[in-house]
Design an enzyme around this catalytic site. Structure first.
Site, PDB file in Angstrom:
ATOM      1  N   GLY A 158       0.808  -1.207   0.000  1.00 43.92           N
ATOM      2  CA  GLY A 158       0.000   0.000   0.000  1.00 43.92           C
ATOM      3  C   GLY A 158       0.839   1.253   0.000  1.00 43.92           C
ATOM      4  N   ASP A 159       2.152   1.087  -0.062  1.00 42.93           N
ATOM      5  CA  ASP A 159       3.061   2.240  -0.094  1.00 42.93           C
ATOM      6  C   ASP A 159       4.222   1.912  -1.023  1.00 42.93           C
ATOM      7  OD1 ASP A 159       4.373   4.743   0.735  1.00 42.93           O
ATOM      8  OD2 ASP A 159       3.032   4.639   2.455  1.00 42.93           O
ATOM      9  N   ASP A 160       5.314   2.675  -0.938  1.00 43.92           N
ATOM     10  CA  ASP A 160       6.421   2.491  -1.867  1.00 43.92           C
ATOM     11  C   ASP A 160       6.996   1.081  -1.758  1.00 43.92           C
ATOM     12  OD1 ASP A 160       6.212   5.218  -2.584  1.00 43.92           O
ATOM     13  OD2 ASP A 160       7.498   5.783  -0.900  1.00 43.92           O
ATOM     14  N   SER A 201       1.816  -1.474  -6.600  1.00 42.96           N
ATOM     15  CA  SER A 201       1.490  -0.502  -5.555  1.00 42.96           C
ATOM     16  C   SER A 201       0.568   0.575  -6.135  1.00 42.96           C
ATOM     17  CB  SER A 201       2.758   0.151  -4.989  1.00 42.96           C
ATOM     18  OG  SER A 201       2.422   1.060  -3.960  1.00 42.96           O
TER      19      SER A 201
END
Length: 477
Positions: free
Chosen positions: A249-251, A282
């Site tokens: 859900g992020d980098d 992502s």
């Protein structure tokens, strides 16, 4: 058991052919790759561990590492986590030590806050990332180590982060969430051949380390949960990331080096980072992000053989006034992307500060950024490049890049646009940046001056970390 522990301390037992009494049925000699093989081998069950998914094994892990660290100077030690589900809170590693997670083993992170001691914020951050002040210790930690390996037969480390995500979103946490693996101030670090899932926050966080090898990791987290970054090399020198796959859900990879005045003062850059054979999904973040905490500097990053699917951006630089530091000598090539909002994204207005004490006149230097040989499909925006007024991002080079724009519905919901007048206005947006472009489709913004024959730079030399060959070792498990 007391007699057995005495033997361990004396270093008379657990040679490479040793086997756990509880796992005599597992007599297969399993090969694995490591910086160094180990002379002494033990099993978590030898220290009272129970793999029932319910019993806490924190004490067993701590006892095992403490005992096996005593034979570090005698060929090092390996601790096997056998088949089963092994619930635990925070535990530390040792030098000349390998933690091996069997392919049928799952290390389950405790969901109790009390199992994660509070520790000071990192000196290059000055504050926790989620909240001011202290932070929860990570699940697996190590500090001031030499020659430490966390590996396995693709065994699993499950952060069980659901309760942490829920409390974070509800603003019920007073301190920064734990990470899954965090190694500090160490050299010769290897993290490989594992599945890492559901960390409360970042999954892999080597910090202030040198000679770091991260290979063949599968990292999985819900794409709806923020701050579940995959791999975050932070103020590290000589690091390689190889053949790994991240859903987050992020980098997927976030390269960092400290936050505002604290990072500027600590002055430890991330440099000589090599990335190859990396795949990312992502939808709300970047495949590779440089920053936003980059105040100690980021230099000489080389990425190639990258595959991106359904991700918000391919390569992103995040910074802002107050960060200081630099991002320079960045080289990226051979990237394939499918279903992207942005291919290239640079932000000079990224906020988020540790406290009001930052200097707004501390401006970052962003220069010598090189992107080449890339293909994208279903792309919404090719490039959104925004520097800082009075502090332009310079020497940007983009060459041999082709992006097919996503089909868009016409007004009224009828028909599709495939690069018509509406789409032609969308591909690029540039301000306070400068550089060159060559063979870029759709055509780059005017700030990247078009030239006929330019191949953006990619170093011809080989980094020392790329030349390190892992040894073939065996474990009986």
């Amino acid at each position: 058991m007391e007699k057995l522990l005495t033997f361990i301390v004396l270093g008379l037992v657990f040679v490479s052919t040793a086997e756990s009494r509880d796992y005599k049925s597992y007599k297969e000699q399993i090969p694995y790759s490591a910086i160094n093989c180990r002379k002494h081998v033990a099993y978590l069950t030898d220290f009272g561990g129970k793999g029932d998914g319910v019993t806490s094994n924190t004490a067993a892990f701590k006892a095992a590492v403490d005992s096996l660290s005593k034979v570090a100077s005698d060929g090092g030690a390996l601790l096997v986590v056998p088949p089963g589900k092994w619930l635990t809170g925070t535990f530390s590693l040792a030098s000349h030590f390998t933690l091996y997670v069997h392919k049928k083993a799952v290390i389950l992170a405790s969901q109790k806050e009390s199992d994660y001691p509070l520790i000071d914020p990192l000196p290059s951050y000055g504050s926790g990332r989620d909240a001011p002040g202290k932070r929860f210790s990570s699940l697996i930690v190590g500090t001031n180590l030499t020659d430490v390996v966390v590996t396995g037969g693709n065994g699993t480390i499950d952060g069980q982060g659901e309760i942490w995500w829920k409390n974070f979103k509800a603003k019920k946490l007073k301190h920064t969430r734990p990470y899954l693996i965090e190694i500090l101030h160490s050299t010769q670090v290897q993290i490989s051949d594992l599945t890492l899932t559901n960390s409360p926050s970042w999954h892999v966080h080597p910090t202030y380390c040198t000679h770091v090898i991260i290979e063949r990791l599968t990292i999985l987290a819900p794409v709806t949960v923020p701050n579940t970054d995959g791999i975050n090399p932070d103020s590290c020198t000589d690091t390689r990331i190889r053949d790994s796959y991240v859903v987050s859900g992020d980098d997927c990879i976030a390269v960092k080096s400290g936050w505002d005045q604290y990072g500027i003062r600590y002055a430890k850059p991330t440099e000589r980072l090599s990335i190859r054979g990396f795949t990312c999904i992502s939808p709300d973040s970047a495949v590779i992000a440089l920053g936003s905490e980059m105040s100690g500097g980021i230099r000489d990053v080389r990425a190639e053989g990258v595959r991106a699917l359904n991700s918000q951006s391919g390569i992103r630089i995040k910074t802002g006034a107050g960060r200081g530091g630099y991002v320079k000598d960045i080289y990226v090539r051979d990237v394939e992307m499918d279903t992207m909002k942005y291919v290239f994204w640079m932000n000079g207005d990224y906020g988020s500060h540790p406290d009001p004490g930052f200097d707004p006149k501390a401006l970052p230097e962003i220069t010598n950024i090189n992107y080449r040989d890339m293909v994208g499909k279903n792309v919404t925006i090719v490039g959104s490049l925004s520097g800082i007024k009075g502090d332009a991002f310079t020497n940007i080079c983009i060459s041999n890049v082709t992006a097919e724009l996503v089909a868009e519905k016409k007004k009224g919901g009828k028909g599709l646009l495939f690069g018509d007048e509406k789409a032609k206005k969308l591909p690029w947006s540039c301000v306070d940046v400068g550089g060159v472009s060559s063979k870029v489709t759709p055509k780059a913004c005017p700030e990247l001056v078009e030239k006929e024959e330019v191949n953006c730079a990619f170093p011809s030399d080989t980094l020392a970390i790329d030349e390190v060959e892992l040894k073939k070792c065996f474990v009986q498990a």
